[in-house]
Design an enzyme around this catalytic site. Structure first.
Site, PDB file in Angstrom:
ATOM      1  N   GLU A  59       7.596   5.526  -4.190  1.00 13.36           N
ATOM      2  CA  GLU A  59       6.909   4.458  -4.920  1.00 13.36           C
ATOM      3  C   GLU A  59       5.385   4.552  -4.823  1.00 13.36           C
ATOM      4  OE1 GLU A  59      10.834   2.715  -3.419  1.00 13.36           O
ATOM      5  OE2 GLU A  59       9.219   3.963  -2.641  1.00 13.36           O
ATOM      6  N   ARG A 104       2.352  -1.325  -0.717  1.00 16.34           N
ATOM      7  CA  ARG A 104       2.035  -1.458  -2.134  1.00 16.34           C
ATOM      8  C   ARG A 104       0.530  -1.678  -2.302  1.00 16.34           C
ATOM      9  NH1 ARG A 104       6.325   0.301  -2.039  1.00 16.34           N
ATOM     10  NH2 ARG A 104       8.250  -0.384  -3.058  1.00 16.34           N
TER      11      ARG A 104
END
Length: 206
Positions: A59, A104
């Site tokens: 990711e 993130r």
């Protein structure tokens, strides 16, 4: 060799962290008002501002390695828009798995208007203490594979526990993480004092 001015800046950051953490523990009822001062000194003299975290998954490629990366994370005892900034790579509690953590990038904070590329989604404004986080990898399907705010929506700022400031992907592939300009300036003395690439390599699982 770390310069004297860098040491002074580092100690100032440690003092700020110690006061924030002690105040947070006091508000939670974990220490009494008489213990606050002792707690500040204890954290100032003994504690570190960073810790290592192992991250795996595609990711956040290419910021972190798809096969896994050892990350140096700067602790943030009380995340708010004055301590973390849009553009920072952060470590936060997984909104869908309470015992898990996600890496993130912080894409928006309170007051930002969020407009979706999907015309079916209504625009909305992030409320106080909310933030929007995104995966870096543009080659994965946003809502199926990214596992970010496009899937689970806004998250509370209080779920942020740290900022990723260095990544070791392999023994020969490592370096500072590209965060917001302001954060990189703030983290520079911490990185110079606490970074130990050999220690990171020993803890690397790849």
């Amino acid at each position: 060799m770390v310069s004297l001015s860098t040491w002074f800046r580092y100690i100032a950051h440690k003092l700020e962290y110690s006061v924030s953490l002690s105040w947070k523990n006091y508000q939670r009822g974990q220490i009494s008002n008489r213990e606050v001062g002792d707690e500040v000194w204890k954290n100032l003299l003994q504690g570190r501002l960073t810790y290592l975290h192992w991250n795996k998954g595609e990711e956040m490629t290419p910021t972190t390695g798809a096969e896994g990366g050892t990350l140096l994370v700067r602790k943030i005892p009380a995340a708010d828009p004055t301590r973390v900034f849009v553009g920072d790579v952060i470590l936060l509690k997984d909104p869908q798995k309470s015992d898990n953590y996600l890496v993130r990038r912080l894409a928006a904070t309170e007051g930002y208007e969020m407009v979706s590329k999907d015309e079916k989604d209504e625009p909305f404004v992030l409320e106080k203490d909310q933030c929007w986080v995104l995966a870096d990898n543009e080659n994965i399907k946003p809502k199926q594979e990214a596992n970010d705010s496009r899937t689970f929506g806004p998250v509370p700022m209080t779920d942020i526990v740290g900022r990723v400031i260095y990544c070791l992907r392999t023994a020969v592939d490592h370096g500072p993480v590209q965060n917001s300009h302001y954060s990189m300036r703030k983290d520079s003395p911490v990185l110079q004092v606490e970074l130990d690439v050999d220690e990171m390599a020993k803890n690397h699982k790849a």
